[in-house]
Design a protein around this motif. Sequence first.
Motif, PDB file in Angstrom:
ATOM      1  N   THR A  42      42.006  35.587  38.322  1.00  0.00           N
ATOM      2  CA  THR A  42      42.240  36.501  37.222  1.00  0.00           C
ATOM      3  C   THR A  42      41.149  36.277  36.153  1.00  0.00           C
ATOM      4  O   THR A  42      40.361  37.211  35.743  1.00  0.00           O
ATOM      5  CB  THR A  42      43.502  36.335  36.460  1.00  0.00           C
ATOM      6  N   LEU A  43      40.983  34.769  36.032  1.00  0.00           N
ATOM      7  CA  LEU A  43      39.818  34.404  35.026  1.00  0.00           C
ATOM      8  C   LEU A  43      38.439  34.885  35.960  1.00  0.00           C
ATOM      9  O   LEU A  43      37.489  35.229  34.847  1.00  0.00           O
ATOM     10  CB  LEU A  43      40.036  32.992  34.591  1.00  0.00           C
ATOM     11  N   VAL A  44      38.140  34.667  36.884  1.00  0.00           N
ATOM     12  CA  VAL A  44      36.809  34.935  37.556  1.00  0.00           C
ATOM     13  C   VAL A  44      36.734  36.560  37.433  1.00  0.00           C
ATOM     14  O   VAL A  44      35.483  36.761  37.002  1.00  0.00           O
ATOM     15  CB  VAL A  44      36.656  34.338  38.934  1.00  0.00           C
ATOM     16  N   ALA A  45      37.676  37.159  37.808  1.00  0.00           N
ATOM     17  CA  ALA A  45      37.451  38.746  37.598  1.00  0.00           C
ATOM     18  C   ALA A  45      37.322  39.019  36.236  1.00  0.00           C
ATOM     19  O   ALA A  45      36.683  39.969  36.025  1.00  0.00           O
ATOM     20  CB  ALA A  45      38.807  39.320  38.188  1.00  0.00           C
ATOM     21  N   ALA A  46      37.849  38.485  35.389  1.00  0.00           N
ATOM     22  CA  ALA A  46      37.788  39.055  33.950  1.00  0.00           C
ATOM     23  C   ALA A  46      36.265  38.598  33.346  1.00  0.00           C
ATOM     24  O   ALA A  46      35.776  39.421  32.607  1.00  0.00           O
ATOM     25  CB  ALA A  46      38.832  38.185  32.992  1.00  0.00           C
ATOM     26  N   THR A  47      35.952  37.314  34.029  1.00  0.00           N
ATOM     27  CA  THR A  47      34.473  37.142  33.482  1.00  0.00           C
ATOM     28  C   THR A  47      33.430  38.078  33.911  1.00  0.00           C
ATOM     29  O   THR A  47      32.637  38.526  33.347  1.00  0.00           O
ATOM     30  CB  THR A  47      34.198  35.684  33.949  1.00  0.00           C
ATOM     31  N   PHE A  48      33.941  38.631  35.312  1.00  0.00           N
ATOM     32  CA  PHE A  48      32.955  39.483  35.954  1.00  0.00           C
ATOM     33  C   PHE A  48      32.878  40.896  35.385  1.00  0.00           C
ATOM     34  O   PHE A  48      31.752  41.465  34.882  1.00  0.00           O
ATOM     35  CB  PHE A  48      33.464  39.788  37.360  1.00  0.00           C
ATOM     36  N   ALA A  49      34.031  41.309  34.729  1.00  0.00           N
ATOM     37  CA  ALA A  49      34.156  42.377  33.826  1.00  0.00           C
ATOM     38  C   ALA A  49      33.567  42.374  32.603  1.00  0.00           C
ATOM     39  O   ALA A  49      32.701  43.243  32.050  1.00  0.00           O
ATOM     40  CB  ALA A  49      35.734  42.830  33.652  1.00  0.00           C
ATOM     41  N   VAL A  50      33.590  41.258  31.949  1.00  0.00           N
ATOM     42  CA  VAL A  50      32.862  41.054  30.491  1.00  0.00           C
ATOM     43  C   VAL A  50      31.322  40.987  30.911  1.00  0.00           C
ATOM     44  O   VAL A  50      30.646  41.583  30.248  1.00  0.00           O
ATOM     45  CB  VAL A  50      33.200  39.686  29.992  1.00  0.00           C
ATOM     46  N   ALA A  51      31.042  40.391  32.110  1.00  0.00           N
ATOM     47  CA  ALA A  51      29.536  40.328  32.371  1.00  0.00           C
ATOM     48  C   ALA A  51      29.104  41.823  32.664  1.00  0.00           C
ATOM     49  O   ALA A  51      27.807  42.073  32.282  1.00  0.00           O
ATOM     50  CB  ALA A  51      29.144  39.560  33.538  1.00  0.00           C
ATOM     51  N   ILE A  61      26.209  35.857  32.157  1.00  0.00           N
ATOM     52  CA  ILE A  61      27.775  35.580  31.772  1.00  0.00           C
ATOM     53  C   ILE A  61      28.578  35.257  33.011  1.00  0.00           C
ATOM     54  O   ILE A  61      29.622  34.589  32.881  1.00  0.00           O
ATOM     55  CB  ILE A  61      28.174  36.877  31.152  1.00  0.00           C
ATOM     56  N   VAL A  62      28.234  35.852  34.108  1.00  0.00           N
ATOM     57  CA  VAL A  62      28.956  35.541  35.493  1.00  0.00           C
ATOM     58  C   VAL A  62      28.770  33.959  35.624  1.00  0.00           C
ATOM     59  O   VAL A  62      29.903  33.575  36.391  1.00  0.00           O
ATOM     60  CB  VAL A  62      28.048  36.426  36.456  1.00  0.00           C
ATOM     61  N   ALA A  63      27.818  33.271  35.242  1.00  0.00           N
ATOM     62  CA  ALA A  63      27.799  31.934  35.524  1.00  0.00           C
ATOM     63  C   ALA A  63      29.128  31.247  34.976  1.00  0.00           C
ATOM     64  O   ALA A  63      29.412  30.141  35.546  1.00  0.00           O
ATOM     65  CB  ALA A  63      26.573  31.176  35.121  1.00  0.00           C
ATOM     66  N   ILE A  64      29.501  31.808  33.894  1.00  0.00           N
ATOM     67  CA  ILE A  64      30.769  31.085  33.386  1.00  0.00           C
ATOM     68  C   ILE A  64      31.855  31.148  34.096  1.00  0.00           C
ATOM     69  O   ILE A  64      33.075  30.554  34.132  1.00  0.00           O
ATOM     70  CB  ILE A  64      31.237  32.011  31.898  1.00  0.00           C
ATOM     71  N   LEU A  99      31.450  31.053  45.913  1.00  0.00           N
ATOM     72  CA  LEU A  99      30.421  31.717  46.652  1.00  0.00           C
ATOM     73  C   LEU A  99      30.288  33.111  46.346  1.00  0.00           C
ATOM     74  O   LEU A  99      29.180  33.580  46.210  1.00  0.00           O
ATOM     75  CB  LEU A  99      31.173  31.730  48.369  1.00  0.00           C
ATOM     76  N   LEU A 100      31.610  33.700  46.182  1.00  0.00           N
ATOM     77  CA  LEU A 100      31.493  35.132  45.478  1.00  0.00           C
ATOM     78  C   LEU A 100      30.778  35.130  43.988  1.00  0.00           C
ATOM     79  O   LEU A 100      29.988  35.860  43.888  1.00  0.00           O
ATOM     80  CB  LEU A 100      32.799  35.568  45.138  1.00  0.00           C
ATOM     81  N   THR A 101      30.673  34.016  43.238  1.00  0.00           N
ATOM     82  CA  THR A 101      30.353  34.063  41.808  1.00  0.00           C
ATOM     83  C   THR A 101      28.600  33.772  42.103  1.00  0.00           C
ATOM     84  O   THR A 101      27.831  34.476  41.699  1.00  0.00           O
ATOM     85  CB  THR A 101      30.751  32.916  41.024  1.00  0.00           C
ATOM     86  N   TRP A 102      28.428  33.117  43.255  1.00  0.00           N
ATOM     87  CA  TRP A 102      27.017  32.533  43.478  1.00  0.00           C
ATOM     88  C   TRP A 102      26.201  34.021  43.896  1.00  0.00           C
ATOM     89  O   TRP A 102      25.112  34.221  43.756  1.00  0.00           O
ATOM     90  CB  TRP A 102      26.784  31.744  44.332  1.00  0.00           C
ATOM     91  N   CYS A 103      27.081  34.749  44.629  1.00  0.00           N
ATOM     92  CA  CYS A 103      26.317  36.150  45.397  1.00  0.00           C
ATOM     93  C   CYS A 103      26.154  37.004  44.216  1.00  0.00           C
ATOM     94  O   CYS A 103      25.059  37.866  44.139  1.00  0.00           O
ATOM     95  CB  CYS A 103      27.367  36.630  46.419  1.00  0.00           C
ATOM     96  N   VAL A 104      27.161  37.218  43.149  1.00  0.00           N
ATOM     97  CA  VAL A 104      26.999  37.958  42.226  1.00  0.00           C
ATOM     98  C   VAL A 104      25.848  37.656  41.248  1.00  0.00           C
ATOM     99  O   VAL A 104      24.987  38.464  40.926  1.00  0.00           O
ATOM    100  CB  VAL A 104      28.324  38.208  41.318  1.00  0.00           C
ATOM    101  N   ILE A 105      25.642  36.342  40.865  1.00  0.00           N
ATOM    102  CA  ILE A 105      24.611  35.801  40.284  1.00  0.00           C
ATOM    103  C   ILE A 105      23.158  36.125  40.940  1.00  0.00           C
ATOM    104  O   ILE A 105      22.339  36.856  40.506  1.00  0.00           O
ATOM    105  CB  ILE A 105      24.513  34.363  39.909  1.00  0.00           C
ATOM    106  N   ALA A 106      23.147  36.109  42.086  1.00  0.00           N
ATOM    107  CA  ALA A 106      22.109  36.125  43.007  1.00  0.00           C
ATOM    108  C   ALA A 106      21.565  37.599  43.082  1.00  0.00           C
ATOM    109  O   ALA A 106      20.437  37.903  43.070  1.00  0.00           O
ATOM    110  CB  ALA A 106      21.914  35.563  44.465  1.00  0.00           C
TER     111      ALA A 106
END
Length: 144
Positions: free
Chosen positions: A40-49, A57-60, A134-141
Amino acid sequence: MKASAARDLDPIAIKHLEFLQVVINRLSQEMFVYKGWAVTLVAATFAVAAGSGNPLIVAIAMVPAFAFWGLGTMTLRDQRMYRAMYDAVRDGSADAFEGGPLSMDNDAYAEQIGPWWRGLFAASVALPYGLLVLLTWCVIAFSF
């Protein structure tokens, strides 16, 4: 343990096993809740980014992923120690009643289970949180 050996347990040992089973189930439910909160928190951070247009912001999102990974690992260690205690009570080991009857102190099993960081790469912990990282790193990359 044979099926007939279950009748040989005294009522205090049976009650102790029931208490331990409740704790093991509660810890299992906590691990499930941790995974839900992490997603939930990772998805919320993606939405804010996505809404802000700032991909950094995704790095958060790494913060809750790693924090809940650590919590899940420590909970898994506790659960393993209570399972070892359950086995000791079931087998009638003398050290199972070291703290007295119905003792829930699982510190005696810490050496048997090992340090908390040994559970970091257990499949039940590493798979969900590793995928989030891994998903967060892919989104950042792919954001740059």
